[in-house]
Write an enzyme that holds these catalytic residues in place. Structure first.
Site, mmCIF file in Angstrom:
data_model
loop_
_atom_site.group_PDB
_atom_site.id
_atom_site.type_symbol
_atom_site.label_atom_id
_atom_site.label_comp_id
_atom_site.label_asym_id
_atom_site.label_seq_id
_atom_site.Cartn_x
_atom_site.Cartn_y
_atom_site.Cartn_z
ATOM 1 N N LYS A 14 -29.588 28.425 41.267
ATOM 2 C CA LYS A 14 -27.891 27.251 41.319
ATOM 3 C C LYS A 14 -27.892 26.155 40.577
ATOM 4 C CE LYS A 14 -28.321 27.014 46.126
ATOM 5 N NZ LYS A 14 -29.474 28.092 46.543
ATOM 6 N N ARG A 89 -23.094 26.437 53.408
ATOM 7 C CA ARG A 89 -24.116 26.974 54.154
ATOM 8 C C ARG A 89 -23.864 27.368 55.468
ATOM 9 N NH1 ARG A 89 -28.298 24.527 50.650
ATOM 10 N NH2 ARG A 89 -30.045 25.078 51.008
ATOM 11 N N ARG A 128 -41.995 26.723 41.739
ATOM 12 C CA ARG A 128 -40.574 25.139 41.233
ATOM 13 C C ARG A 128 -41.253 23.780 41.769
ATOM 14 N NH1 ARG A 128 -35.305 25.236 43.996
ATOM 15 N NH2 ARG A 128 -35.954 24.640 45.673
ATOM 16 N N ARG A 134 -41.262 19.306 46.007
ATOM 17 C CA ARG A 134 -39.933 19.173 46.775
ATOM 18 C C ARG A 134 -41.496 20.182 48.452
ATOM 19 N NH1 ARG A 134 -34.335 22.430 46.236
ATOM 20 N NH2 ARG A 134 -35.207 22.818 48.436
ATOM 21 N N ARG A 146 -37.312 28.739 55.001
ATOM 22 C CA ARG A 146 -35.756 28.685 55.035
ATOM 23 C C ARG A 146 -34.602 29.534 54.029
ATOM 24 N NH1 ARG A 146 -37.678 25.661 49.706
ATOM 25 N NH2 ARG A 146 -35.279 25.503 49.396
#
Ligand code: AMP
Length: 191
Positions: A14, A89, A128, A134, A146
């Protein structure tokens, strides 16, 4: 004005695709995750609250998230439109967004849903984590949570836009450019 919802599970691409769309269409990019992370860095009250949920891979409560998003939209009322990334969401967020946009005499044009298989998502998030810093990307348990939260609370949001004939699913596999082109075609068919 064109208002896009960029949708899909964590790791679907995204953020990457939002950048491509923003560059071509000159839209305001609102990523609720990025806004929360900015608040965490700046040690605001909102940041502290958001962190307690994000660290577990849970959703930040609707009331807080909706209020924050609305004030961000208000800061850019004279823009060409918005790309909402990571929002809505939950179904409550989707309904609140529609009601809020109506007060601005505008609405969502289309939801662009990127679809990617679970195994591929996990691989991408792990990769990532090496560059993003993160913590919620680095821990396999948080990643799993998640994805589970996405399936139970977020995936049903697609039905909300399907019922309005505003849903376009795009396979999020292939080169970044190939996926962007498919997204631009989908946007074009809702203008
Ligand atoms: P993201 O950057 O979109 O992957 O979001 C990172 C984290 O921020 C999520 O796991 C949630 O904890 C929180 N978050 C981001 N957007 C929302 C939202 N719309 N509603 C609730 N929590 C959110």
């Amino acid at each position: 004005m064109i208002n896009l919802v960029l949708f899909g599970p964590p790791g679907a691409g995204k953020g990457t695709q939002a950048e491509k769309i923003v560059n071509r269409r000159n839209l305001v990019h609102l990523s609720t995750g990025d806004i929360f992370r900015r608040n965490i860095k700046e040690h605001t009250e909102l940041g502290d609250l958001a962190k307690s949920y994000m660290d577990k891979g849970e959703l930040v409560p609707d009331e807080v998230t909706i209020k924050m998003l609305e004030s961000e939209v208000d800061r850019h009322v004279n823009s060409n439109g918005f790309i909402f990334d990571g929002f809505p969401r939950t179904s409550a967020q989707a309904k609140a967004l529609d009601a809020f946009l109506e007060t601005k005499n505008t609405s969502i044009s289309v939801m662009l849903a990127l679809s990617v298989e679970d195994d591929e998502l996990k691989k991408r998030l792990k990769k990532r984590a090496e560059v993003s810093g993160r913590t919620d990307d680095a821990d396999p348990d948080i990643i799993a949570n998640r994805i589970a939260v996405y399936k139970s609370e977020t995936a049903p949001v697609a039905d909300y836009y399907k019922a309005q004939n505003k849903y376009e699913e795009i396979e999020g596999i292939g080169s970044i450019e190939e996926i962007s082109e498919k997204l631009f075609d989908a946007i074009g068919s809702h203008e």
